[in-house]
Design an enzyme around this catalytic site. Sequence first.
Site, PDB file in Angstrom:
ATOM      1  N   PRO A  40       0.818  -1.213   0.000  1.00 16.83           N
ATOM      2  CA  PRO A  40       0.000   0.000   0.000  1.00 16.83           C
ATOM      3  C   PRO A  40       0.853   1.266   0.000  1.00 16.83           C
ATOM      4  O   PRO A  40       1.920   1.314   0.597  1.00 16.83           O
ATOM      5  CB  PRO A  40      -0.806  -0.132   1.290  1.00 16.83           C
TER       6      PRO A  40
ATOM      7  N   LYS B  87       4.522   5.177   4.956  1.00 16.99           N
ATOM      8  CA  LYS B  87       3.806   3.908   4.871  1.00 16.99           C
ATOM      9  C   LYS B  87       3.710   3.199   6.226  1.00 16.99           C
ATOM     10  O   LYS B  87       3.310   2.032   6.287  1.00 16.99           O
ATOM     11  CB  LYS B  87       4.502   2.995   3.852  1.00 16.99           C
TER      12      LYS B  87
ATOM     13  N   ASN C 130       5.014   1.806  -5.862  1.00 14.52           N
ATOM     14  CA  ASN C 130       5.305   1.451  -7.245  1.00 14.52           C
ATOM     15  C   ASN C 130       4.320   2.055  -8.244  1.00 14.52           C
ATOM     16  O   ASN C 130       4.683   2.385  -9.371  1.00 14.52           O
ATOM     17  CB  ASN C 130       5.317  -0.073  -7.386  1.00 14.52           C
TER      18      ASN C 130
END
Length: 280
Positions: free
Chosen positions: A2, A51, A165
């Site tokens: 995520p 994150k 990504n």
Amino acid sequence: MPEGDTVWQTARRLHDALAGRVLTRSDLRVPKYATADLTGRTVLDVTPRGKHLLTRIEGGLTLHSHLKMDGSWKVYDSGRRWSGGPAHQIRVILGTEDHTAVGYRLPVLDLLRTSDESRTVGHLGPDLLGPDWDPDLALANLLADPARPLGEALLDQRNLAGIGNIYKSELCFLLGATPWLPVGALPAGLAARLPLLAKRLLEANRERPVRSTTGHRGQDLFVYGRAPRPCLRCHTQVRAADQGDGSRERPTYWCPSCQRGPAPAPGSPQARHGRPRTTN
């Protein structure tokens, strides 16, 4: 894995369910913390950092978690059946009178003193969705290694925190540069735009259930996951190849017509064919 907007949404769900409430259930299913008991303590807040997720608890404690590739937090109303996966995948349960938060498949789970949070997140660069955001520092971090490929520099959370990504590929497309272009080769004007563009994309998506970088429903992403379909802008076939991030190879997407710079040649070991499994 995520990305920053998804982690921000997860933190908000957890905060809304737990903050200001006393824990009536606490179960940390990690051997190191098997005897830790947080019941009777009040959850103060749940804060995202890049994150990472920081759940701060009364008494100067922080439960730190990272979702990595497969982890997730689910929030259930009291009495509702849990549906996030089999019981053996549960790593932590935090329950209040009204809600239960369940962490599934969490590869990183640490209980530490709140005063020691810097040990786990102090290495991160400016958070794109955080109060510490500093575009000048983020740009300086990115340009500190001018020979490094742009895609790798964007994924390095020490430069700026929150890009994964998907955003790596989409940002490179919007800048008109391949992910393999040395970051120092970006024209000065494009480089200056990069941190602000990244922030704008994540901010636009933190409230959305479906991530979009195009603004067009049904065609949500310019290049990520589109190989070998045509580019939405010029209709050239989108290409895919693997690019490392210092820890593993990741599928990377680009348009050979809209983006300038070096890239793996078709048929090279890095090149991919067809559409691989979507990952962050």
